[in-house]
Design an enzyme around this catalytic site. Structure first.
Site, PDB file in Angstrom:
ATOM      1  N   GLU A  93      74.801  37.867  78.994  1.00 35.79           N
ATOM      2  CA  GLU A  93      74.288  36.679  78.296  1.00 35.79           C
ATOM      3  C   GLU A  93      72.820  36.388  78.618  1.00 35.79           C
ATOM      4  O   GLU A  93      72.031  36.051  77.724  1.00 35.79           O
ATOM      5  CB  GLU A  93      75.164  35.471  78.627  1.00 35.79           C
ATOM      6  CG  GLU A  93      76.542  35.488  77.989  1.00 35.79           C
ATOM      7  CD  GLU A  93      77.535  36.378  78.726  1.00 35.79           C
ATOM      8  OE1 GLU A  93      77.150  36.966  79.769  1.00 35.79           O
ATOM      9  OE2 GLU A  93      78.684  36.484  78.272  1.00 35.79           O
TER      10      GLU A  93
ATOM     11  N   GLN B 246      81.450  32.968  72.357  1.00 37.75           N
ATOM     12  CA  GLN B 246      82.793  32.478  72.057  1.00 37.75           C
ATOM     13  C   GLN B 246      83.359  31.556  73.127  1.00 37.75           C
ATOM     14  O   GLN B 246      84.391  30.921  72.910  1.00 37.75           O
ATOM     15  CB  GLN B 246      83.741  33.647  71.823  1.00 37.75           C
ATOM     16  CG  GLN B 246      83.318  34.497  70.634  1.00 37.75           C
ATOM     17  CD  GLN B 246      84.458  35.311  70.069  1.00 37.75           C
ATOM     18  OE1 GLN B 246      85.616  34.934  70.148  1.00 37.75           O
ATOM     19  NE2 GLN B 246      84.135  36.457  69.496  1.00 37.75           N
TER      20      GLN B 246
ATOM     21  N   ASP C  18      81.710  28.700  78.728  1.00 39.16           N
ATOM     22  CA  ASP C  18      81.763  28.964  80.169  1.00 39.16           C
ATOM     23  C   ASP C  18      80.884  30.149  80.565  1.00 39.16           C
ATOM     24  O   ASP C  18      80.222  30.127  81.599  1.00 39.16           O
ATOM     25  CB  ASP C  18      83.201  29.241  80.593  1.00 39.16           C
ATOM     26  CG  ASP C  18      84.167  28.252  79.972  1.00 39.16           C
ATOM     27  OD1 ASP C  18      84.515  27.258  80.625  1.00 39.16           O
ATOM     28  OD2 ASP C  18      84.553  28.472  78.800  1.00 39.16           O
ATOM     29  N   PHE C  19      80.883  31.189  79.755  1.00 37.87           N
ATOM     30  CA  PHE C  19      80.138  32.389  80.128  1.00 37.87           C
ATOM     31  C   PHE C  19      78.678  32.321  79.715  1.00 37.87           C
ATOM     32  O   PHE C  19      77.858  33.119  80.179  1.00 37.87           O
ATOM     33  CB  PHE C  19      80.831  33.624  79.540  1.00 37.87           C
ATOM     34  CG  PHE C  19      82.268  33.711  79.961  1.00 37.87           C
ATOM     35  CD1 PHE C  19      82.613  33.552  81.299  1.00 37.87           C
ATOM     36  CD2 PHE C  19      83.279  33.885  79.039  1.00 37.87           C
ATOM     37  CE1 PHE C  19      83.933  33.585  81.706  1.00 37.87           C
ATOM     38  CE2 PHE C  19      84.601  33.911  79.444  1.00 37.87           C
ATOM     39  CZ  PHE C  19      84.939  33.769  80.776  1.00 37.87           C
TER      40      PHE C  19
ATOM     41  N   HIS D 120      87.829  28.551  81.440  1.00 32.41           N
ATOM     42  CA  HIS D 120      87.797  28.811  80.003  1.00 32.41           C
ATOM     43  C   HIS D 120      87.977  27.535  79.185  1.00 32.41           C
ATOM     44  O   HIS D 120      88.257  27.598  77.998  1.00 32.41           O
ATOM     45  CB  HIS D 120      88.904  29.788  79.607  1.00 32.41           C
ATOM     46  CG  HIS D 120      88.794  31.128  80.243  1.00 32.41           C
ATOM     47  ND1 HIS D 120      89.027  31.337  81.578  1.00 32.41           N
ATOM     48  CD2 HIS D 120      88.470  32.340  79.745  1.00 32.41           C
ATOM     49  CE1 HIS D 120      88.865  32.604  81.866  1.00 32.41           C
ATOM     50  NE2 HIS D 120      88.524  33.242  80.774  1.00 32.41           N
TER      51      HIS D 120
END
Length: 341
Positions: free
Chosen positions: A57, A79, A82-83, A126
């Site tokens: 990312e 999507q 969190d990431f 998540h």
């Protein structure tokens, strides 16, 4: 048109109009096509403008910011919010302040679509929201649209106005539908809307919680309480004036937010109103938000974790000082969403 279809339509409209616009992200051209929100884009615009990216990312956003400095208008899709936290260095240390560091002569223009929301027991890594985290950063615009109309209009505004924009999309909104105009139209940042008019109490919400608050307003109406619902639409800039005008009329405020309470957007609204007009409240405002802990994985615990329609309705009874409540049976709903993708 469904919420997911309106997002897809906004991207397609802008890609036809502006060849600088391209869409990328992990899973963008995959079979699920990000809940349908990127469906058919690769077939129409080709793999030079619609493509997959690795699970990297920070690196991906760095490349996109470089592209924006060359005049492109990238859309990054993630999507899970969190990431995206792995890319905060690029977002906070570079994109948000670039214009200020260079006296407004140049800015980084990127639209970052971040997906949030409860699903099927996804657990603490998540299920986060991060509304307040992004809204805290100067130089960013943050959208949290609750309707298909606003989702399309805010994407178009973001791409036409430029600058770094974060749009937070809740998974449980993707199947909600309403009439959406064809072609180009804009929904301005920093302008809340009165979703439902009322006179007894003001409800303030954003994103998916607008849908939950609407159900509560209907049940409250059956019990003789007239609630006014404000949909914030934009978390930064934040339209405090529309909330102020409503509370000036009702005197009572309940804030409903899909996020944690400490340092929240709702806390900022209460503080802003108190600074503007300390005597505006006839009762202490209430916030209906998440408990101060990570989301649990267990389905029964997850059900208890998230605020319900009953919680919203009961908070309105409490601020009004009236006896009564919304029953569990009245507030029951069947959720259409099913995961994982």
């Amino acid at each position: 048109m469904k919420y997911s279809e309106s997002i897809r339509d906004a991207q397609a409209v802008m890609m036809r109009q502006d060849k600088r616009v391209f869409v990328c992200g992990l899973g963008v051209p995959a079979p699920g096509e990000v809940f349908g929100s990127t469906r058919g884009l690769k077939e129409e615009f080709g793999d030079q403008r619609v493509f997959d990216t690795p699970a990297s990312e920070n690196g991906t956003l760095g490349v996109l910011l470089g592209a924006s400095l060359q005049g492109m208008r990238p859309i990054m899709v993630n999507q899970r919010v969190d990431f995206f936290l792995l890319a905060l260095d690029q977002l906070i240390n570079h994109a948000s302040k670039w214009k200020y560091m260079f006296a407004g002569r140049q800015e980084m223009s990127v639209l970052i679509r971040l997906i949030v929301g409860r699903g099927w027991g996804q657990g603490p890594q998540h299920s986060q929201s991060m509304h307040a985290l992004f809204a805290h950063i100067p130089g960013l615009k943050v959208a949290a649209p609750a309707t298909p109309y606003d989702a399309k209009g805010m994407i178009i505004s973001a791409l036409q106005e430029g600058g770094p924009v974060v749009m937070i999309e809740h998974r449980r909104l993707y199947d909600e539908a309403q009439d959406v105009p064809e072609g180009v139209y804009r929904v301005a940042f920093g302008q809340a809307r009165v979703a439902l008019e009322g006179k007894d109490v003001t409800l303030v919400a954003s994103s998916h919680m607008v849908s939950e608050a609407k159900k509560a307003v209907r049940l409250l109406g059956l019990k003789g309480i007239s609630a006014e619902l404000i949909d914030l639409r934009s978390l930064r800039p934040l339209d405090v004036q529309t909330v102020y005008s409503s509370v000036k009329k009702t005197g009572h405020l309940v804030l409903v937010e899909g996020d944690w309470k400490p340092c929240s957007v709702s806390g900022e609204i209460i503080a802003s109103l108190a600074e503007k007009d300390p005597g505006i409240f006839k009762s202490a405002p209430l916030r209906v938000m998440w408990p101060d802990m990570p989301a649990p994985t267990s389905a029964p615990l997850e059900e208890a974790f998230y605020p319900s329609v009953k919680d919203i309705g009961d908070a309105c009874f409490k601020v009004l000082g009236r006896p009564g409540s919304v029953s569990e049976e009245e507030s029951q709903e069947k959720v259409k969403f099913s995961g994982p993708f």
